[in-house]
Every structure is written in C-alpha cells, then in structure tokens.
Design a protein around this motif. Structure first.
Motif, mmCIF file in Angstrom:
data_model
loop_
_atom_site.group_PDB
_atom_site.id
_atom_site.type_symbol
_atom_site.label_atom_id
_atom_site.label_comp_id
_atom_site.label_asym_id
_atom_site.label_seq_id
_atom_site.Cartn_x
_atom_site.Cartn_y
_atom_site.Cartn_z
ATOM 1 N N GLN A 42 0.946 -0.923 -0.171
ATOM 2 C CA GLN A 42 -0.238 -0.064 0.166
ATOM 3 C C GLN A 42 0.501 1.607 -0.255
ATOM 4 O O GLN A 42 0.201 2.011 -1.216
ATOM 5 C CB GLN A 42 -0.956 0.930 1.287
ATOM 6 N N TRP A 43 1.723 1.223 0.808
ATOM 7 C CA TRP A 43 3.461 2.469 0.686
ATOM 8 C C TRP A 43 3.278 2.556 -0.300
ATOM 9 O O TRP A 43 3.742 4.157 -1.738
ATOM 10 C CB TRP A 43 3.610 2.243 1.820
ATOM 11 N N ILE A 44 4.149 1.545 -1.120
ATOM 12 C CA ILE A 44 4.590 1.622 -2.215
ATOM 13 C C ILE A 44 3.787 1.944 -3.323
ATOM 14 O O ILE A 44 4.623 3.066 -4.368
ATOM 15 C CB ILE A 44 4.864 0.011 -3.145
ATOM 16 N N ALA A 45 2.138 1.226 -3.808
ATOM 17 C CA ALA A 45 1.965 2.051 -4.582
ATOM 18 C C ALA A 45 1.329 3.169 -4.230
ATOM 19 O O ALA A 45 1.206 4.474 -4.966
ATOM 20 C CB ALA A 45 0.184 1.305 -4.449
ATOM 21 N N ASN A 46 1.477 3.649 -2.896
ATOM 22 C CA ASN A 46 0.779 5.560 -3.169
ATOM 23 C C ASN A 46 2.069 6.101 -3.354
ATOM 24 O O ASN A 46 2.242 7.243 -3.809
ATOM 25 C CB ASN A 46 0.914 5.366 -1.013
ATOM 26 N N GLN A 47 3.172 5.732 -3.166
ATOM 27 C CA GLN A 47 4.068 6.049 -2.996
ATOM 28 C C GLN A 47 4.183 6.057 -4.563
ATOM 29 O O GLN A 47 5.093 7.953 -5.433
ATOM 30 C CB GLN A 47 5.786 6.023 -2.561
ATOM 31 N N TYR A 48 3.905 5.690 -5.482
ATOM 32 C CA TYR A 48 4.407 5.491 -6.850
ATOM 33 C C TYR A 48 3.581 6.927 -7.475
ATOM 34 O O TYR A 48 4.127 7.153 -8.498
ATOM 35 C CB TYR A 48 4.097 3.723 -6.821
ATOM 36 N N ASN A 49 2.403 6.848 -6.852
ATOM 37 C CA ASN A 49 1.224 7.284 -7.855
ATOM 38 C C ASN A 49 1.718 8.714 -7.058
ATOM 39 O O ASN A 49 0.450 10.179 -7.800
ATOM 40 C CB ASN A 49 -0.712 7.190 -7.093
ATOM 41 N N LYS A 50 2.295 9.075 -5.784
ATOM 42 C CA LYS A 50 2.697 10.751 -5.936
ATOM 43 C C LYS A 50 3.702 10.956 -7.292
ATOM 44 O O LYS A 50 4.331 12.077 -6.714
ATOM 45 C CB LYS A 50 3.322 10.871 -4.468
ATOM 46 N N GLY A 51 4.548 9.974 -8.020
ATOM 47 C CA GLY A 51 5.486 10.164 -8.828
ATOM 48 C C GLY A 51 7.267 10.162 -7.846
ATOM 49 O O GLY A 51 7.837 10.488 -8.113
ATOM 50 N N ASN A 52 6.933 9.168 -6.813
ATOM 51 C CA ASN A 52 7.677 9.803 -5.735
ATOM 52 C C ASN A 52 8.539 8.372 -6.416
ATOM 53 O O ASN A 52 10.074 8.078 -5.318
ATOM 54 C CB ASN A 52 7.751 9.450 -4.374
ATOM 55 N N ILE A 53 8.387 7.111 -6.634
ATOM 56 C CA ILE A 53 8.930 5.923 -7.014
ATOM 57 C C ILE A 53 9.234 6.056 -8.809
ATOM 58 O O ILE A 53 8.222 6.210 -9.330
ATOM 59 C CB ILE A 53 8.478 5.031 -7.143
ATOM 60 N N SER A 54 10.371 5.582 -9.575
ATOM 61 C CA SER A 54 10.658 5.537 -10.790
ATOM 62 C C SER A 54 11.222 4.478 -10.705
ATOM 63 O O SER A 54 12.378 3.908 -10.646
ATOM 64 C CB SER A 54 11.437 6.869 -11.119
ATOM 65 N N PHE A 55 11.358 3.966 -12.445
ATOM 66 C CA PHE A 55 11.794 2.885 -12.590
ATOM 67 C C PHE A 55 12.802 3.430 -13.968
ATOM 68 O O PHE A 55 12.981 2.163 -14.613
ATOM 69 C CB PHE A 55 10.719 1.748 -13.677
ATOM 70 N N SER A 56 13.208 4.563 -14.082
ATOM 71 C CA SER A 56 13.934 4.587 -14.921
ATOM 72 C C SER A 56 15.320 5.383 -15.520
ATOM 73 O O SER A 56 15.956 6.291 -16.230
ATOM 74 C CB SER A 56 13.358 6.073 -15.238
ATOM 75 N N HIS A 57 16.086 4.466 -13.832
ATOM 76 C CA HIS A 57 17.162 4.749 -14.141
ATOM 77 C C HIS A 57 17.885 3.854 -14.873
ATOM 78 O O HIS A 57 17.442 2.720 -15.184
ATOM 79 C CB HIS A 57 17.434 4.063 -12.604
ATOM 80 N N LYS A 58 18.430 4.368 -15.614
ATOM 81 C CA LYS A 58 20.247 4.203 -16.546
ATOM 82 C C LYS A 58 20.326 2.519 -16.454
ATOM 83 O O LYS A 58 20.759 1.929 -17.271
ATOM 84 C CB LYS A 58 21.073 4.658 -16.898
ATOM 85 N N LEU A 59 20.487 1.947 -15.201
ATOM 86 C CA LEU A 59 21.114 0.385 -14.802
ATOM 87 C C LEU A 59 20.224 -0.491 -14.831
ATOM 88 O O LEU A 59 20.467 -1.502 -14.749
ATOM 89 C CB LEU A 59 22.120 0.459 -13.651
ATOM 90 N N GLN A 60 18.594 -0.189 -14.725
ATOM 91 C CA GLN A 60 17.877 -0.884 -14.962
ATOM 92 C C GLN A 60 17.409 -1.075 -16.467
ATOM 93 O O GLN A 60 17.443 -0.561 -16.912
ATOM 94 C CB GLN A 60 16.993 -1.011 -13.821
ATOM 95 N N ARG A 61 16.655 -2.337 -16.565
ATOM 96 C CA ARG A 61 15.806 -2.762 -17.675
ATOM 97 C C ARG A 61 15.134 -2.292 -17.422
ATOM 98 O O ARG A 61 13.730 -2.051 -16.456
ATOM 99 C CB ARG A 61 15.949 -4.065 -17.486
ATOM 100 N N PRO A 62 13.923 -2.278 -18.738
ATOM 101 C CA PRO A 62 12.496 -1.356 -18.479
ATOM 102 C C PRO A 62 11.595 -2.098 -18.221
ATOM 103 O O PRO A 62 11.920 -3.504 -18.027
ATOM 104 C CB PRO A 62 12.185 -1.115 -20.651
#
Length: 330
Positions: free
Chosen positions: A11-31
């Motif tokens: 629930q915390w993770i989903a809330n933070q993502y919806n607020k724009g506080n979690i990103s999956f766009s780091h250049k070292l990580q796969r899409p």
C-alpha cells in the motif's frame, strides 16, 4: 557505500508511486514489463502465501526512489493493485487465518483469474499489508553502483545488450538512453525489441559507423567489438550526438509510420547523420528511404549482406557502402 533496509508495505509503495516518488527509469535497470502473466501471478501468490521475496535495491536521488534491481517485482505489485492485469487462471487458492465466531480458523480463498478489485476483502487487506524489503544504497560512487549491479545480475539471464551498460560512462549512458527513447525509435521497433535492449544497441552501432574513419574501423557488430567501442571510444562519440538527434527529429517528422529491417536501422540513422552533416537534401533522402523499402524484397545486391552473419565486418561494410552510394547520389 552504505545500505539500509526497511520493509515497505504494498500500500505504501503504490501510494508513493502514484505521488511520483518511485521511478523505474534508472539507466542501469531494464525497462519494466519484462514478465509474462504467469510470472507476475506467481509473485502475487508468493506474497499472499508468505514466500520470501528478494530485496528491492534502490537509490534516493533528490527524493525520488530509483530501483536498481527489482523493477519487475515492484512494478508488478503496483500494476496489480491498479487492476491492470488479472492473475493466471491456474493459480492455486490461498489459505489465510481468519476469525469466525471468536475462533481462529484457516480459510481458503480463490484468487485464480481475478484482478485486485475482484479479490475477497480479506485477501485485499492481506495483500496491501504484505511487504517488500527496500534496501537503500547511500554514500556510493557511480563505479560502486555499477559493480553492485554487475554482481546482482551476474547469475541472471540478462543478455549482452543489457549487461553492456556496466561498461559505459554516465555521460555516454545518459546520451544513449535519451536517443534510444526518441519517438522515431518507437516507430521502428516492437515492444519486445525495446525491452531486450535492441534500441540501445542500434544507437551504439550507429555511432560506431559515424566514428569509423581511416584510423578507426568500427564496422564489426560482433558483441566483443561493440563492447570494445563502448569501453574505449564511447565518450569520444558524444560530440556526434546532437547532429544524430537532429537527423532523428527530421526522420520522425517525415514518417508517420515506418518499418525498417533491424539490420538496416543503423545504416539509415548513419545516413541521416551524414545528410545533415554535409547539408544535402533531406527530402531527397526521405525519398531514397521510401524507394529502398519499396524495392527491398527484390534488392538482391543488398540482401546478400543480410542473409547470415549480419554482424560481421564484411556484411556491415557491404550495407554501409550501399548507403554511402545513396548519399552520394542525392
């Protein structure tokens, strides 16, 4: 390098993502989006059944949490809570402890084929309270993060294209990442090709062609040769990026929809760069691309360079010379 670990509920993770506080766009990580439905379903089932899940490795950059390892797991949980997919129909039921008439009992719940919104309320509540271990990396250098990434993925099925990132400088990696996400690349490649890193490799191959001269021959697209270019000459190619982007901008404007054989994409991007560099007619270049594609199936002269061993220097040079002649004729 330092690290600290804290469990975060879904629930915390989903809330933070919806607020724009979690990103999956780091250049070292796969899409994200690498997993099929069954893989995603097994993760949700594992959480509900109490199976241990590997930690999620993140860095905190200006208040944004970037996943270094664990994007697939984290994004899968978020997407499921947002009702973006249903679980596989072959998922076995789960057993949760609940209270009935003041007594604790084990109760079975069916989750197969269900989106989050269709789960029983007890199952929803349990899943929202399930946690993932977030391991935050701090006081790190870029080299340490790359080394951690290499060690984390040393035994995982990342392909050569995806592992090549560890050889790149930050500046080179950022530039490649930016051009790989160019709208024109989205028109050229399928989602699968973009997921497996083909977009980045094509940009690197284009730069190899651009940087080939009398002193340096970068016309072999074998894995070891691409790696060598990235490690020894990648940063020197950064000065070519602006003109290449201008060419890609023009190509994106010219074509609403276009499909080019993957083996020819670096040749077309290289040619666009050269046309911009020597200030030839871009409209005539676009016409040449259209003619090439229309006649591709009957172009025996060109197709002998794409039958087998397409990454060999001989075949790359054959395709390159063909496009050089097109540029000369503009």
């Amino acid at each position: 390098m330092k690290s600290s670990t804290k469990e975060r509920t879904l629930q915390w993770i989903a809330n933070q993502y919806n607020k724009g506080n979690i990103s999956f766009s780091h250049k070292l990580q796969r899409p994200i989006g690498q997993w099929n439905t069954r893989m995603k379903s097994l993760l949700i089932h594992s959480l509900l059944c109490g199976f241990p899940i590997n930690p999620i490795y993140i860095v905190d950059e200006e208040g944004i949490l970037y996943t270094l390892d664990g994007s697939q797991r984290t994004s899968t949980c978020i997407k499921y809570l947002n009702n973006e997919f249903a679980l596989s129909k072959d998922m076995p039921p789960i057993v949760l402890q609940t209270k009935e008439n003041g007594k604790k009992i084990d109760k079975e719940y069916d989750i197969a084929g269900k989106k989050f919104k269709k789960l029983d309320e007890e199952v929803k509540s349990t899943l929202l309270s399930c946690g993932l271990q977030f391991c935050t990396i701090s006081d790190y250098t870029d080299d340490e993060v790359k080394e951690m990434f290499r060690r984390q993925n040393a035994g995982k099925p990342l392909n050569n294209k995806q592992l090549r990132i560890i050889y790149q400088s930050d500046r080179f990696s950022d530039a490649i990442y930016s051009l790989a996400r160019h709208p024109f690349m989205e028109k050229l490649l399928t989602k699968t090709q973009r997921k497996n890193g083909t977009d980045r490799d094509l940009i690197v191959q284009t730069l190899m062609l651009i940087c080939t001269n009398r002193e340096h021959d970068f016309t072999s697209f074998r894995t070891k040769n691409i790696d060598t270019f990235v490690k020894t000459y990648g940063d020197d190619s950064l000065s070519k990026m602006d003109v290449l982007k201008e060419a890609m901008d023009k190509l994106d404007e010219a074509f609403e929809d276009i499909k080019i054989p993957v083996t020819s994409i670096p040749m077309v991007l290289y040619s666009g760069y050269r046309v911009k560099k020597v200030r030839k007619s871009f409209s005539k270049f676009v016409e040449a691309i259209i003619n090439f594609l229309n006649d591709y199936d009957n172009n025996e002269e060109y197709k002998k360079y794409v039958q087998s061993g397409t990454g060999s220097s001989e075949n790359v040079k054959g395709r390159l010379e063909y496009w050089k002649n097109i540029i000369k004729a503009l």
